[in-house]
Design a protein around this motif. Structure first.
Motif, PDB file in Angstrom:
ATOM      1  N   GLU A 113      35.422  38.927  35.926  1.00 58.36           N
ATOM      2  CA  GLU A 113      36.604  39.260  35.038  1.00 58.36           C
ATOM      3  C   GLU A 113      36.328  40.666  34.748  1.00 58.36           C
ATOM      4  O   GLU A 113      35.512  40.898  33.763  1.00 58.36           O
ATOM      5  CB  GLU A 113      36.827  38.497  33.964  1.00 58.36           C
ATOM      6  CG  GLU A 113      37.185  36.996  34.258  1.00 58.36           C
ATOM      7  CD  GLU A 113      37.264  36.210  33.169  1.00 58.36           C
ATOM      8  OE1 GLU A 113      37.922  34.978  32.937  1.00 58.36           O
ATOM      9  OE2 GLU A 113      36.106  36.383  32.462  1.00 58.36           O
ATOM     10  N   SER A 124      40.575  32.008  30.361  1.00 60.55           N
ATOM     11  CA  SER A 124      40.575  32.783  31.636  1.00 60.55           C
ATOM     12  C   SER A 124      41.956  32.841  32.135  1.00 60.55           C
ATOM     13  O   SER A 124      42.826  31.847  32.444  1.00 60.55           O
ATOM     14  CB  SER A 124      39.790  31.511  32.643  1.00 60.55           C
ATOM     15  OG  SER A 124      38.512  31.104  32.068  1.00 60.55           O
ATOM     16  N   SER A 180      41.260  37.909  34.073  1.00 58.26           N
ATOM     17  CA  SER A 180      41.088  38.566  32.986  1.00 58.26           C
ATOM     18  C   SER A 180      40.395  37.838  31.778  1.00 58.26           C
ATOM     19  O   SER A 180      40.913  36.581  31.707  1.00 58.26           O
ATOM     20  CB  SER A 180      42.387  39.422  32.363  1.00 58.26           C
ATOM     21  OG  SER A 180      42.840  40.258  33.438  1.00 58.26           O
TER      22      SER A 180
END
Length: 412
Positions: free
Chosen positions: A109, A61, A74
């Protein structure tokens, strides 16, 4: 296929990590415990054949800077391998399928990131080369450095133990992160990664040191972590090398001061530069950079939108853009179809549309252009982006461009 794909449990971690070390022909004893702490167990897969690990993949993460300065959550894909005994059985595809599906289902994400030793493999899954890196070997006995004005006003302080000044360095790094697309915010624990310094892997170099550039008030304005590797030629002339680990500075004066320090270290004849931005300003502070610095540009960060709409809306655009993209994404079909991207330097929206398309491209091209490191018009010239409305390609390419080249600030 008899393999079982499942999330990692704590008791399996040692076997899982040993399998990764074998796959990458690595030792990793010094950094083992840090990797254990940084592994997100609930985002790490193992492929098992009986009790034997035959494949792995792990998500990390991150928050990454995108054009415009926003930090976007992301998913960093890492630790990917398939045992040579189990190739061509669909194991990699199954792991990629599960990781992308679960990232999408979580909904947090919009981007997936990775570094790749074999880029063509990941291109099949929609990842495009989004940022490059610069390596160089500078002959400091023959190259003249011209630091910017004000560099001589900063005070240099050497810390033989780089870990002792880590907090000051991380403060500088954190302030730099929003300034360049591709840089990663350091999650807890990741500040220890630049300090890894296995004595068995130094290859005759010294332990990691750190130099700080401080202003008159004592504030740290820049730093460099490095080691020294001594050497002498047959005539007894010193030919040592400065092994630069990483360097950051808050302004041009501090940046120049740090580079001047590195150039002037006694008994050193060169600086080994690895993994720097392709537009690193030192390239314009030296003469004869091709012959005496030997710069080399290499692929670094690969990116793919997990959710095209959310990913394109998360970044800003250099000039106003209003374009309809016809996106192909066979591996993540939820992204396929037409999307209207509208935005400028203040932000953007990207939504489904029934309007006629202006450009046609795959999600891989979107990944390459996403951070501004590859121009859409260049991809168009290569036949990878089709212009469906005259003028749309140049307009979109200009909007996607960035002033600074994107750069992955550390591996994962």
């Amino acid at each position: 296929m008899t393999t079982e794909l499942r999330m990692l449990s704590g008791s399996e971690w040692d076997s899982w990590f040993d399998g990764i070390l074998r796959a990458f022909a690595a030792v990793g004893t010094h950094e083992r415990e840090l990797h254990r702490e940084l592994t997100e167990m609930d985002r790490s897969l193992g492929a098992w054949d009986g009790g034997k690990l035959v494949g792995s993949a792990s998500l990390i993460s991150f928050r990454m800077t995108v054009p415009g300065g926003a930090l976007v959550p992301s998913a960093g894909l890492s630790m990917v391998h398939v045992a040579p005994t189990h190739r061509r059985r669909g194991i990699l595809r199954s792991m990629m399928r599960r990781q992308l599906d679960e990232t999408r289902e979580a909904g947090a994400e919009p981007l997936s990131l990775l570094t790749a030793s074999e880029p063509d493999i990941y291109g099949r899954f929609g990842y495009g080369m989004a940022a490059r890196r610069l390596d160089a070997d500078i002959d400091t006995t023959r190259v003249t450095l011209r630091p910017p004005p004000g560099s001589d006003r900063l005070r240099m302080r050497l810390a033989d133990d780089a870990a002792s000044v880590s907090d000051a360095c991380e403060s500088v790094y954190a302030r730099r992160v929003p300034e360049r697309a591709g840089m990663l915010e350091r999650a807890p624990g990741w500040e220890r990664r630049p300090l890894l310094d296995d004595p068995e892997s130094r290859g005759g170099a010294t332990k990691l040191a750190c130099v700080l550039a401080e202003d008159e008030s004592g504030e740290v304005r820049g730093y460099a972590r490095y080691a020294l590797k001594g050497s002498w030629d047959e005539d007894g002339v010193p030919r040592g090398t400065v092994l630069l680990r990483d360097l950051e500075a808050l302004d041009t004066a501090a940046y120049g001061a740090v580079w001047r320090y590195l150039f002037e270290i006694d008994l050193m004849a060169g600086i080994s530069v690895r993994d720097r931005p392709v537009d690193d300003p030192w390239l314009h502070m030296v003469g004869d950079r091709v012959r005496l610095c030997r710069p080399r540009w290499r692929d670094s960060l690969f990116a793919r939108p997990v959710e095209v709409g959310a990913a394109l809306a998360a970044r800003a655009y250099t000039v106003p853009v209003d374009v309809v993209l016809d996106v192909e994404d066979t591996f993540c079909p939820w992204n396929e179809g037409r999307w209207r991207l509208s935005g400028d330097a203040g932000g953007a929206t990207c939504e489904r549309t029934g309007d006629a398309a202006d450009l046609a491209l795959s999600v891989r091209e979107l990944g390459e252009a996403y951070l501004g490191g590859t121009a859409l018009r260049t991809l168009g010239a290569a036949g990878r982006v089709r212009e469906l409305r005259p003028g749309a390609l140049n307009a979109a390419s200009t909007a996607f461009a960035t002033d600074q080249a994107p750069w992955l600030s550390h591996g994962f």
